[in-house]
Design an enzyme around this catalytic site. Structure first.
Site, PDB file in Angstrom:
ATOM      1  N   ARG A  16       0.806  -1.223   0.000  1.00 36.83           N
ATOM      2  CA  ARG A  16       0.000   0.000   0.000  1.00 36.83           C
ATOM      3  C   ARG A  16       0.844   1.280   0.000  1.00 36.83           C
ATOM      4  NH1 ARG A  16      -3.292  -2.373   5.019  1.00 36.83           N
ATOM      5  NH2 ARG A  16      -1.411  -3.660   5.061  1.00 36.83           N
ATOM      6  N   LYS A  23       9.086  -0.886   3.175  1.00 39.58           N
ATOM      7  CA  LYS A  23       8.278  -0.006   4.038  1.00 39.58           C
ATOM      8  C   LYS A  23       9.008   0.433   5.299  1.00 39.58           C
ATOM      9  CE  LYS A  23       4.595  -1.676   6.337  1.00 39.58           C
ATOM     10  NZ  LYS A  23       3.186  -2.071   6.527  1.00 39.58           N
ATOM     11  N   GLY A 140      -7.121  -5.061  12.776  1.00 43.30           N
ATOM     12  CA  GLY A 140      -7.825  -6.200  13.362  1.00 43.30           C
ATOM     13  C   GLY A 140      -8.630  -5.709  14.565  1.00 43.30           C
ATOM     14  N   GLU A 155      -9.756  -9.725  11.523  1.00 44.97           N
ATOM     15  CA  GLU A 155      -9.123  -8.812  10.560  1.00 44.97           C
ATOM     16  C   GLU A 155     -10.185  -7.987   9.838  1.00 44.97           C
ATOM     17  OE1 GLU A 155      -5.678  -8.131  10.143  1.00 44.97           O
ATOM     18  OE2 GLU A 155      -6.026  -9.091  12.061  1.00 44.97           O
ATOM     19  N   ASN A 170      -6.249  -4.252  17.389  1.00 43.45           N
ATOM     20  CA  ASN A 170      -5.010  -4.957  17.704  1.00 43.45           C
ATOM     21  C   ASN A 170      -3.843  -4.125  17.182  1.00 43.45           C
ATOM     22  OD1 ASN A 170      -2.912  -6.874  17.916  1.00 43.45           O
ATOM     23  ND2 ASN A 170      -3.413  -7.709  15.887  1.00 43.45           N
ATOM     24  N   ASN A 344      32.299  37.177  10.569  1.00 43.85           N
ATOM     25  CA  ASN A 344      31.107  37.685   9.897  1.00 43.85           C
ATOM     26  C   ASN A 344      31.056  37.127   8.477  1.00 43.85           C
ATOM     27  OD1 ASN A 344      28.784  39.710   9.869  1.00 43.85           O
ATOM     28  ND2 ASN A 344      29.891  40.133   7.972  1.00 43.85           N
TER      29      ASN A 344
HETATM   30  C1  UD1 Z   1      -1.576  -6.422  11.147  1.00 48.79           C
HETATM   31  C2  UD1 Z   1      -2.502  -7.320  11.975  1.00 48.79           C
HETATM   32  C3  UD1 Z   1      -3.715  -6.501  12.443  1.00 48.79           C
HETATM   33  C4  UD1 Z   1      -3.236  -5.281  13.226  1.00 48.79           C
HETATM   34  C5  UD1 Z   1      -2.218  -4.478  12.435  1.00 48.79           C
HETATM   35  C6  UD1 Z   1      -1.583  -3.437  13.340  1.00 48.79           C
HETATM   36  C7  UD1 Z   1      -2.297  -9.581  11.053  1.00 48.79           C
HETATM   37  C8  UD1 Z   1      -2.921 -10.627  10.195  1.00 48.79           C
HETATM   38  N1  UD1 Z   1      -2.952  -8.429  11.157  1.00 48.79           N
HETATM   39  O1  UD1 Z   1      -2.266  -6.002   9.989  1.00 48.79           O
HETATM   40  O2  UD1 Z   1      -4.558  -7.282  13.255  1.00 48.79           O
HETATM   41  O3  UD1 Z   1      -4.360  -4.505  13.569  1.00 48.79           O
HETATM   42  O4  UD1 Z   1      -1.140  -5.309  11.937  1.00 48.79           O
HETATM   43  O5  UD1 Z   1      -0.766  -2.569  12.624  1.00 48.79           O
HETATM   44  O6  UD1 Z   1      -1.249  -9.833  11.618  1.00 48.79           O
HETATM   45  N2  UD1 Z   1       4.926  -9.203   7.573  1.00 48.79           N
HETATM   46  C9  UD1 Z   1       5.907 -10.179   7.431  1.00 48.79           C
HETATM   47  N3  UD1 Z   1       5.651 -11.263   6.621  1.00 48.79           N
HETATM   48  C10 UD1 Z   1       4.471 -11.440   5.984  1.00 48.79           C
HETATM   49  C11 UD1 Z   1       3.475 -10.440   6.149  1.00 48.79           C
HETATM   50  C12 UD1 Z   1       3.733  -9.340   6.951  1.00 48.79           C
HETATM   51  O7  UD1 Z   1       6.995 -10.065   8.012  1.00 48.79           O
HETATM   52  O8  UD1 Z   1       4.317 -12.443   5.297  1.00 48.79           O
HETATM   53  C13 UD1 Z   1       5.234  -8.018   8.429  1.00 48.79           C
HETATM   54  C14 UD1 Z   1       5.099  -6.703   7.696  1.00 48.79           C
HETATM   55  O9  UD1 Z   1       6.345  -6.335   7.131  1.00 48.79           O
HETATM   56  C15 UD1 Z   1       4.685  -5.743   8.811  1.00 48.79           C
HETATM   57  C16 UD1 Z   1       3.969  -6.638   9.813  1.00 48.79           C
HETATM   58  O10 UD1 Z   1       4.302  -7.974   9.471  1.00 48.79           O
HETATM   59  O11 UD1 Z   1       5.808  -5.130   9.445  1.00 48.79           O
HETATM   60  C17 UD1 Z   1       2.457  -6.468   9.745  1.00 48.79           C
HETATM   61  O12 UD1 Z   1       2.041  -6.714   8.407  1.00 48.79           O
HETATM   62  P1  UD1 Z   1       1.028  -5.747   7.666  1.00 48.79           P
HETATM   63  O13 UD1 Z   1       0.833  -6.231   6.303  1.00 48.79           O
HETATM   64  O14 UD1 Z   1       1.399  -4.343   7.881  1.00 48.79           O
HETATM   65  O15 UD1 Z   1      -0.298  -6.119   8.510  1.00 48.79           O
HETATM   66  P2  UD1 Z   1      -1.565  -5.215   8.756  1.00 48.79           P
HETATM   67  O16 UD1 Z   1      -2.484  -5.348   7.598  1.00 48.79           O
HETATM   68  O17 UD1 Z   1      -1.153  -3.870   9.145  1.00 48.79           O
HETATM   69 MG    MG Z   2       0.688  -2.818   9.154  1.00 45.33          MG
END
Ligand code: UD1
Ligand code: MG
Length: 420
Positions: A16, A23, A140, A155, A170, A344
């Site tokens: 996104r 990111k 979430g 979620e 969350n 100066n």
């Molecule tokens: C996640 C939570 C959500 C919470 C939110 C808070 C889950 C399923 N959802 O959603 O409940 O409200 O964070 O900000 O966990 N990442 C990995 N590997 C992956 C996918 C993601 O390392 O395969 C890392 C991303 O780099 C990131 C973090 O996990 O730093 C969270 O992932 P992101 O995609 O931002 O989850 P959210 O949709 O924000």
């Molecule tokens: Mg996130």
């Protein structure tokens, strides 16, 4: 803190953000987002910090070399899969595991400490952080039963009906007993809609197993911000900026207009210094006491400003030291320069520090006077109490001796000292 290991999730694509840069390397007030999260693990004294790396993981590792143990997530299969990747490192570990997301720069150390302490005092399988926010969209939602116990995290994409209106979200910070955590992860099934394994599903699993789940709520709802979009990034920036400015004001720095003053994390400013509007100060800049900076000044990396210095409007100072009681009041540029005390720098003075291949240094001695519109083509040396006439060009490699006067294009010594 004894008996604590930390896992930071940072492998995601950050889709996104629409960016080529991972990111967690996008910056907030001059520092990568993930560095704010790493500061927390440092503050907790977690013995080992594992960062899950995937998308452009090498860039993340290079940027923050030596600050953590990198663990590769080969395929980005979701947050539960990401945590699983650290399992082999924790096989013989029996204590608690703290899980953080690399995209939450506003999180406070005190809050995470409170969460870990509550978890350690209880016999909960998992304690996680929640925040009550005005706009829960994208996060979430925390599902609670009639007695108020958290039983699941739903979620955003899967939330239906009343669940969408739940304002408690969350934050993405969990503390679990290591053994139970990896046991629960085995039970997590792929989410049909997103085709990912959700870490958040462990809450429902624990609840169904009759295990206790505890929560801690942030005092300040903004702490829970997860940076997923450029808009979130701008929000994080404005919150951190406001905090930085507030700290400076508490320390005795006057900020005339916090709305138009931009100071990066890591800068240091002495008391009774006044910062005028539209001033930009990067991290790793030090400013002494009783200085006046701006309006419209830009102080860049590696700059050192000593006490009672005035840096006025439309000025840029880069990798430069400016000695006590020196003035540089109007539209000027100093780069790679060492300026002594009581110098100066006239209006429009420019150090030409870049010759097309490399940056060169300029040295200006104590009490020197550089006339308006002078250009100093580095490397040059201006002696103590020397004068450079208005509009002069001091050419590359020249020295204007102590106490002498140099004028013209190219500048020639007209009194005192030897010829440049
Ligand atoms: C996640 C939570 C959500 C919470 C939110 C808070 C889950 C399923 N959802 O959603 O409940 O409200 O964070 O900000 O966990 N990442 C990995 N590997 C992956 C996918 C993601 O390392 O395969 C890392 C991303 O780099 C990131 C973090 O996990 O730093 C969270 O992932 P992101 O995609 O931002 O989850 P959210 O949709 O924000
Ligand atoms: Mg996130």
């Amino acid at each position: 803190m004894k008996d604590l290991r930390t896992i930071i999730l940072a492998a995601g694509k950050g889709t996104r953000m629409n960016s080529d840069i991972p990111k967690v390397l996008h910056t907030v007030c001059g520092r990568p987002i993930i560095q704010y999260v790493l500061d927390i693990t440092k503050g907790l004294g977690s013995l080992k910090t594992y960062v899950i790396l995937g998308h452009k993981g090498a860039a993340v590792k290079t940027a923050l070399d030596g600050m953590f143990i990198g663990v590769e997530q080969a395929r980005l299969l979701g947050t539960a899969d990401a945590v699983k990747c650290a399992e082999s490192h924790l096989r013989n570990y029996r204590g608690d595991v703290l899980i953080l997301s690399g995209d939450t720069p506003l999180l406070k150390l005190a809050t995470v400490k409170r969460l870990v302490q509550k978890h350690k005092r209880s016999d909960a399988a998992c304690t996680f952080l929640t925040a009550v926010v005005h706009n829960p969209k994208g996060y979430g939602r925390v599902i609670r039963n009639e007695s108020g116990a958290a039983v699941a995290i739903r979620e955003d994409k899967d939330a239906s009906g009343y669940e969408r209106d739940i304002a408690e979200i969350n934050v993405g910070v969990y503390c679990c007993r290591s053994k139970e955590l990896f046991g629960a992860l085995k039970a997590v099934k792929i989410n049909a809609k997103k085709k990912e394994f959700y870490l958040t599903d462990i809450i429902e699993y624990f609840s169904q197993q009759g295990r206790r789940i505890e929560t801690v709520e942030t005092e300040d709802p903004s702490e829970g911000l997860g940076v997923n979009t450029r808009e979130d990034l701008a929000t994080a920036e404005s919150v951190v900026r406001r905090d930085i400015l507030r700290d400076f004001m508490i320390q005795g720095v006057t900020i005339i207009d916090p709305g138009t003053t931009y100071i990066d994390a890591g800068a240091k400013i002495g008391s009774d210094t006044v910062i005028y509007p539209f001033t930009f100060i990067e991290g790793d800049v030090r400013i002494g006491n009783h200085c006046r900076i701006g309006p419209f000044a830009r102080l860049r990396l590696g700059t050192r400003i000593e006490d009672r210095v005035e840096i006025g409007n439309f000025t840029e100072v880069s990798r430069t030291r400016v000695g006590t009681k020196s003035f540089m009041k109007h539209f000027s540029f100093l780069g790679d320069t060492s300026v002594g005390a009581q110098v100066n720098i006239g209006a429009g003075v420019v150090t030409a520090n870049f010759d097309g291949r490399q940056k060169n240094k300029t040295k200006i001695g104590d009490g020197a006077f550089i006339g308006s519109d002078a250009v100093l083509i580095a490397p040059v040396k201006i002696g103590k109490k020397a004068v450079v006439g208005a509009g002069s060009v001091v050419t590359k490699g020249k020295t204007v001796p102590d106490g002498s006067v140099a004028v013209g294009v190219p500048a020639k010594i007209i009194s005192g000292g030897r010829r440049p």
